[in-house]
Design an enzyme around this catalytic site. Structure first.
Site, mmCIF file in Angstrom:
data_model
loop_
_atom_site.group_PDB
_atom_site.id
_atom_site.type_symbol
_atom_site.label_atom_id
_atom_site.label_comp_id
_atom_site.label_asym_id
_atom_site.label_seq_id
_atom_site.Cartn_x
_atom_site.Cartn_y
_atom_site.Cartn_z
ATOM 1 N N THR A 100 31.839 10.853 -14.720
ATOM 2 C CA THR A 100 30.920 9.476 -14.662
ATOM 3 C C THR A 100 31.153 8.780 -13.965
ATOM 4 O O THR A 100 30.417 7.282 -13.701
ATOM 5 C CB THR A 100 30.092 9.228 -16.348
ATOM 6 O OG1 THR A 100 31.287 8.764 -16.832
ATOM 7 C CG2 THR A 100 29.544 10.202 -16.781
ATOM 8 N N ASP A 177 39.079 14.019 -20.542
ATOM 9 C CA ASP A 177 38.868 14.773 -21.642
ATOM 10 C C ASP A 177 40.192 16.100 -21.671
ATOM 11 O O ASP A 177 40.935 15.801 -22.244
ATOM 12 C CB ASP A 177 37.816 15.679 -23.067
ATOM 13 C CG ASP A 177 36.964 14.978 -23.264
ATOM 14 O OD1 ASP A 177 37.210 14.130 -23.160
ATOM 15 O OD2 ASP A 177 35.738 14.925 -23.729
#
Length: 446
Positions: A100, A177
């Site tokens: 994002t 992540d």
């Protein structure tokens, strides 16, 4: 067709000829709600998501909705091409792989897409114009959990192209992540670099007031252009406030919190630099960095026939034996403490080592180094062929093993490479400052 919806929610939207991006007004339990239909990533099949006028998203069950009215159909999105956007004489190339960090939310259509052009990125953050001339490219748009070794190779190749064209540095926008895996992969793949490759992400999406997108991206561009090192690094928030970011070596960094903006920390190492957001200055914290070279040398290939094994009390040797029989070429163990598993694994590891399977030991503690000479179990495991991997992070060791196996077949040579400090993944001297002391009796929880 509402592609991101399924089940009852999809049936509801299809029945009323509604789609993502439409502005609707509905009534439920006597309450009227107006908003834009947004994409959903929920596992609940009867929830639709609306973006309200105040900017917040809400989920509404489609069950027992009394009335629904279409206010305005979504506006058509302009066609945009993916790929490089030509900007002459750029100084920094931004390569987007997903996440994002440079996403743009179009409230008129409900779409969330990467900000593609340099103009859009500058619109997103005008201060960039004062720092560097940029170019931008969408390599792919994937969730970071879907990252694969073949994607690492593509990222490395695109980064090399950007540096070869004369860019002073490269910024890679990446989901947080698995960012540390990618940074390690690029670190081992680049043998020489003419400038920094900076991986950056965002813990909070760009439509949230607490988003870290702008600060992380701007400081990463600053690092890519002006930092003195030729290394792969990760640049993320250094604290919960918006004052500075920390630049971490790509093979010594780990995401240590699920949601905090300062989730990334250097492990068994100090950050290379601190970037002051307000002053737009880079403060070098360590002179122990790889210098820039006059050329870029890339050797990116990986063998993913490896396994990251976390030892726990009760783990059966039979399970590990079955794993080894599946055809893997290497195992990285996350052992306890100084680097241990139960002594029950002696025979399994000994046979695997004789069969040419590399077995390396790291520690679940993360901080500190393994030392398998202290206790009997460690010495026995070494006799069985288990190789202690100093202070390497488990994930870094795994990626290094994938890179090594793609280049070598001889087990002795594989061991030699795994114990060679290729990109700063091994730190032979640990200082007091390298271990964070999270609690100093300064906070009393009520």
């Amino acid at each position: 067709m509402p592609e991101t919806y399924w089940g009852k929610a999809r049936e509801f939207l299809s029945k009323h000829n509604l789609d993502v991006g439409d502005i609707i007004e509905l009534e439920k339990n006597g309450i009227q709600v107006k908003g834009i239909i947004m994409p959903t990533y929920s596992n609940n099949d009867d929830i639709i998501v609306l973006k309200l006028d105040n900017g917040y998203n809400i989920g509404i069950s489609v069950s027992n909705i009394q009335n629904v009215k279409l206010i305005e159909k979504k506006r058509k999105e302009e066609k945009r091409r993916e790929g490089a956007v030509s900007t002459t004489n750029s100084e920094v190339m931004i390569i987007s792989t997903g996440g994002t960090i440079v996403s743009k939310i179009e409230y008129e259509t409900g779409a969330v897409r990467p900000a593609l052009t340099p103009d859009e990125i500058i619109e997103f953050m005008p201060e960039i114009k004062e720092i560097a001339r940029i170019d931008a490219e969408i390599l792919f748009s994937i969730l970071s959990e879907n990252m694969k070794p073949e994607y690492w190779i593509k990222i490395a190749e695109e980064a090399k192209k950007a540096l070869d064209k004369g860019n002073k540095g490269v910024v890679i926008a990446h989901g947080t992540d698995t960012m540390a895996y990618t940074s390690a992969a690029l670190s081992f793949s680049f043998r020489k670099m003419t400038g920094p490759i900076v991986l950056v992400g965002s813990q909070r999406s760009s439509d949230r007031p607490s988003s870290d997108s702008s600060m992380n991206l701007l400081t990463s561009i600053l690092v890519a252009k002006n930092a003195p090192f030729g290394e792969v690094v990760v640049n993320m928030h250094g604290e919960s406030s918006d004052t500075y970011t920390l630049v971490h070596r790509g093979v010594k960094v780990r995401k240590m919190h699920t949601s905090r903006r300062d989730a990334f920390q250097s492990i068994n190492d100090l950050p290379l630099a601190k970037v002051h957001y307000i002053d737009k200055k880079i403060e070098i914290l360590s002179d122990n960095y790889r210098s820039k070279e006059s050329e870029n040398t890339l050797d990116a290939k990986f063998d993913n026939r490896v396994f990251l094994l976390k030892y726990y009390p009760g783990l059966s040797p039979d399970m590990v034996e079955h794993l080894i029989s599946s055809g893997i070429r290497g195992i990285i163990i996350e052992g306890t403490g100084l680097g241990h598993t139960s002594s029950d694994f002696y025979e399994v590891f000994k046979k695997a080592s004789k069969d040419g399977v590399f077995i390396g030991m790291t520690s679940q503690c993360l901080f500190g180094r393994v030392n398998m000479n202290v206790y009997t179990t460690g010495r026995l495991l070494q006799e069985a062929g288990v190789v202690p991997l100093e202070d390497m992070l488990p994930e870094t060791a795994l990626v290094k093993l994938m890179w090594t196996l793609a280049h070598e077949n001889d087990l002795d040579r594989i061991k030699e490479i795994m114990l060679t400090n290729l990109a700063g993944e091994i730190n032979y001297i640990h200082h007091y400052e390298m271990f964070p002391r999270w609690y100093h009796d300064r906070i009393r929880l009520q």
